[in-house]
Design a protein around this motif. Structure first.
Motif, PDB file in Angstrom:
ATOM      1  N   ILE A 199       1.882   4.412  -6.179  1.00 36.69           N
ATOM      2  CA  ILE A 199       3.024   4.671  -7.047  1.00 36.69           C
ATOM      3  C   ILE A 199       4.073   3.593  -6.819  1.00 36.69           C
ATOM      4  CG2 ILE A 199       4.292   6.148  -5.410  1.00 36.69           C
ATOM      5  CD1 ILE A 199       4.933   8.003  -7.786  1.00 36.69           C
ATOM      6  N   ASP A 200       5.019   3.475  -7.758  1.00 38.16           N
ATOM      7  CA  ASP A 200       6.150   2.539  -7.630  1.00 38.16           C
ATOM      8  C   ASP A 200       5.660   1.102  -7.492  1.00 38.16           C
ATOM      9  OD1 ASP A 200       7.613   4.867  -7.608  1.00 38.16           O
ATOM     10  OD2 ASP A 200       8.185   4.738  -5.501  1.00 38.16           O
ATOM     11  N   THR A 201       4.771   0.683  -8.354  1.00 43.11           N
ATOM     12  CA  THR A 201       4.222  -0.668  -8.275  1.00 43.11           C
ATOM     13  C   THR A 201       5.178  -1.665  -8.920  1.00 43.11           C
ATOM     14  OG1 THR A 201       1.966   0.185  -8.325  1.00 43.11           O
ATOM     15  CG2 THR A 201       2.273  -2.137  -8.870  1.00 43.11           C
ATOM     16  N   PHE A 202       5.578  -2.664  -8.147  1.00 42.22           N
ATOM     17  CA  PHE A 202       6.513  -3.692  -8.605  1.00 42.22           C
ATOM     18  C   PHE A 202       5.816  -5.043  -8.498  1.00 42.22           C
ATOM     19  CE2 PHE A 202       9.933  -6.716  -8.567  1.00 42.22           C
ATOM     20  CZ  PHE A 202      10.923  -6.153  -9.364  1.00 42.22           C
ATOM     21  N   THR A 214       3.324  -1.990  -3.723  1.00 43.33           N
ATOM     22  CA  THR A 214       3.039  -0.652  -4.220  1.00 43.33           C
ATOM     23  C   THR A 214       2.984   0.330  -3.063  1.00 43.33           C
ATOM     24  OG1 THR A 214       1.473   0.635  -5.573  1.00 43.33           O
ATOM     25  CG2 THR A 214       0.535  -1.066  -4.138  1.00 43.33           C
ATOM     26  N   LYS A 215       3.448   1.534  -3.298  1.00 37.19           N
ATOM     27  CA  LYS A 215       3.467   2.537  -2.238  1.00 37.19           C
ATOM     28  C   LYS A 215       2.151   3.317  -2.218  1.00 37.19           C
ATOM     29  CE  LYS A 215       5.473   6.978  -0.948  1.00 37.19           C
ATOM     30  NZ  LYS A 215       6.171   8.154  -1.494  1.00 37.19           N
ATOM     31  N   ASN A 216       1.517   3.377  -1.057  1.00 34.26           N
ATOM     32  CA  ASN A 216       0.336   4.216  -0.862  1.00 34.26           C
ATOM     33  C   ASN A 216       0.816   5.640  -0.612  1.00 34.26           C
ATOM     34  OD1 ASN A 216      -1.783   5.695   0.508  1.00 34.26           O
ATOM     35  ND2 ASN A 216      -2.856   3.749   0.744  1.00 34.26           N
ATOM     36  N   LYS A 220       2.168   6.583   2.945  1.00 36.61           N
ATOM     37  CA  LYS A 220       3.617   6.422   2.727  1.00 36.61           C
ATOM     38  C   LYS A 220       4.104   5.026   3.120  1.00 36.61           C
ATOM     39  CE  LYS A 220       3.417  10.776   1.719  1.00 36.61           C
ATOM     40  NZ  LYS A 220       3.256  11.217   0.316  1.00 36.61           N
ATOM     41  N   TYR A 221       3.184   4.061   3.229  1.00 33.96           N
ATOM     42  CA  TYR A 221       3.556   2.680   3.485  1.00 33.96           C
ATOM     43  C   TYR A 221       3.566   1.894   2.175  1.00 33.96           C
ATOM     44  CZ  TYR A 221       2.773   3.270   8.533  1.00 33.96           C
ATOM     45  OH  TYR A 221       2.835   3.670   9.849  1.00 33.96           O
ATOM     46  N   ILE A 222       4.388   0.842   2.115  1.00 32.57           N
ATOM     47  CA  ILE A 222       4.361  -0.093   0.991  1.00 32.57           C
ATOM     48  C   ILE A 222       3.298  -1.151   1.270  1.00 32.57           C
ATOM     49  CG2 ILE A 222       5.666  -1.854  -0.261  1.00 32.57           C
ATOM     50  CD1 ILE A 222       8.197  -0.197   0.358  1.00 32.57           C
ATOM     51  N   GLU A 223       2.356  -1.286   0.347  1.00 36.07           N
ATOM     52  CA  GLU A 223       1.257  -2.233   0.503  1.00 36.07           C
ATOM     53  C   GLU A 223       1.466  -3.453  -0.395  1.00 36.07           C
ATOM     54  OE1 GLU A 223      -2.180   1.014   1.742  1.00 36.07           O
ATOM     55  OE2 GLU A 223      -2.231   0.163  -0.286  1.00 36.07           O
TER      56      GLU A 223
END
Length: 459
Positions: A199-202, A214-216, A220-223
């Motif tokens: 979610i929240d892919t930038f 993007t958030k896994n 709950k980490y940003i990948e």
């Protein structure tokens, strides 16, 4: 002049700045760091964010900063949609001259198959355009739409969607505008390679490569992922706590600073703070996450628009000036035994005192668009161990950086703030009659203490 709390310890400052050797701090040298960069004369950099509030997801505020750190409120409750909510607002400026928002229209508990759109001519006064139903069969939720403008000028929205079969498993989808007024969109297409439960892919594009943050939703980490095409396939190459940001982080948003560094903003919803982190090597390594001053804990999930605007801070060079405190107007910069202090200076002060309060403004030794300040003996104002002091130019790059400051707009009419060139986010400010270089805490008091008005020279 009010006595303030004790200065943070050297250890605290070192940790906050995430640098290595203490000697580097003493010398002002930050290995591998980017530096504050001055915009061209007569212009200024403006960063704008339009976040919803932790206390209210029915409206958004508008904030702006000239350094991407010290965000100040421009307009409270700048936009309230006619119905539903407004969350996760993303902003950009279109070729038609208007600013556009797209946003989540419902709370996280609700089924939400629409994303909202609004428009503004000035970033402050917004007009509702429409709610768009994302045409995906069995759609449960459409969240966190993010603008992406490609190098060919095409306008896209990346939106996180889940299906009724599993309403909490999100996948990023691509929508492409099919007209210039942004009212018609292509059929949604899932981004290849990122996959479900993100979610929240930038996305930003650098050269021919697309970089996605993007958030896994499981970890709950940003990948971090890359691709040769906007639609993918993306390869996720950084997972877990790869950047040192921690978990329970979401809403990543990138902006490139004047100095070429990339700054990532993200919502630390696990601890109620909002953070930023900088990369000087195109996303390989990152600085320690730092809570945004003033708005951390208030603002939620936003993106940033950066613009160069006219009418920036102006200070003539190769002239002599004295510098008056904006909030203690009888006090001026003064060279006292090589240290810069802030005593009272009046017409009855001695000639020596007036001379010590007079400086020649010259082009920055490390950046000609910045400023350096020379006293009557030919010594330059520089920072050393977080004190402002005067010394002879030894010709080194370290001295040049220590002695260069970037002008930002001050709090009083005609006043300026001076940001350290090699400690971005740190400003020259007075503290107990001394002039120091300290990190902005975003408070009105700090802005006042770091604002100085150039006036006619005492000597």
């Amino acid at each position: 002049m009010t006595t303030r709390p004790p200065m943070p310890s050297r250890r605290t400052l070192l940790r906050a700045m995430a640098v290595l050797p203490a000697s580097a701090v003493l010398l002002g040298e930050l290995p591998g760091a980017a530096f504050a960069a001055a915009p061209p004369s007569g212009s200024a950099t403006r960063y704008t964010i339009v976040p919803f509030l932790d206390s209210n997801d029915g409206t958004v505020n508008v904030y702006q900063a000239d350094d991407a750190t010290d965000f100040r409120l421009v307009q409270a409750s700048a936009y309230t949609p006619p119905s539903n909510r407004i969350r996760d607002a993303s902003v950009f400026k279109h070729t038609d001259g208007y600013y556009y928002l797209t946003y989540t229209t419902h709370t996280w508990q609700d089924v939400s198959t629409t994303i909202g759109f609004a428009r503004s001519s000035d970033r402050v006064n917004w007009t509702f355009l429409y709610d768009y139903t994302v045409p995906i069969a069995n759609l449960s939720r459409a969240w966190a739409p993010e603008w992406f403008v490609d190098s060919d000028g095409s306008v896209n929205v990346i939106v996180s969607c889940s299906l009724t079969s599993d309403e909490w498993i999100f996948t990023p989808y691509l929508l492409k505008a099919t007209n210039s007024v942004l009212t018609a969109w292509s059929s949604p297409a899932a981004l290849s390679g990122i996959g479900a439960n993100h979610i929240d892919t930038f996305i930003v594009r650098i050269g021919s490569t697309y970089h996605a943050f993007t958030k896994n939703e499981t970890t709950k980490y940003i990948e971090y992922a890359t691709a040769a095409s906007l639609a993918g396939p993306y390869t996720i190459s950084r997972t877990g706590d790869w950047a040192g940001w921690g978990s329970y982080r979401e809403g990543p948003a990138l902006v490139q600073l004047d100095n070429g560094a990339w700054r990532l903003f993200f919502d630390g919803y696990g601890d109620g703070k909002y953070y930023y982190s900088d990369s000087y090597d195109t996303f390989a390594t990152w600085s320690a996450p730092t809570a945004l001053p003033a708005i951390s804990g208030t603002a939620r999930h936003f993106t940033v628009i950066k613009e160069t605007v006219s009418g920036g801070p102006a200070l003539a060079k190769n002239v002599t000036r004295s510098f008056q405190s904006a909030n203690y107007t009888t006090r001026y910069w003064q060279n006292q035994s090589a240290l810069l202090n802030l005593p009272v200076v009046t017409g009855s002060s001695t000639t020596a005192e007036k001379t010590a309060s007079t400086f020649t403004v010259v082009a920055g030794l490390a950046d000609a668009n910045g400023y350096s300040f020379r006293d009557s003996s030919g010594n330059y104002l520089r920072h050393w161990d977080f004190r402002a002091r005067f010394g002879a130019n030894d010709g080194t790059s370290t001295f040049a950086k220590d002695a260069t400051f970037i002008a930002r707009t001050g709090t009083a009419t005609g006043s300026l703030r001076f940001e350290s060139y090699n400690y971005p986010g740190y400003y020259l400010r007075h503290y107990n009659y001394q002039l120091r270089v300290e990190r902005s805490d975003g408070t009105a008091l700090f802005r006042q203490d770091s604002s100085f008005t150039p006036v006619g020279a005492w000597a």
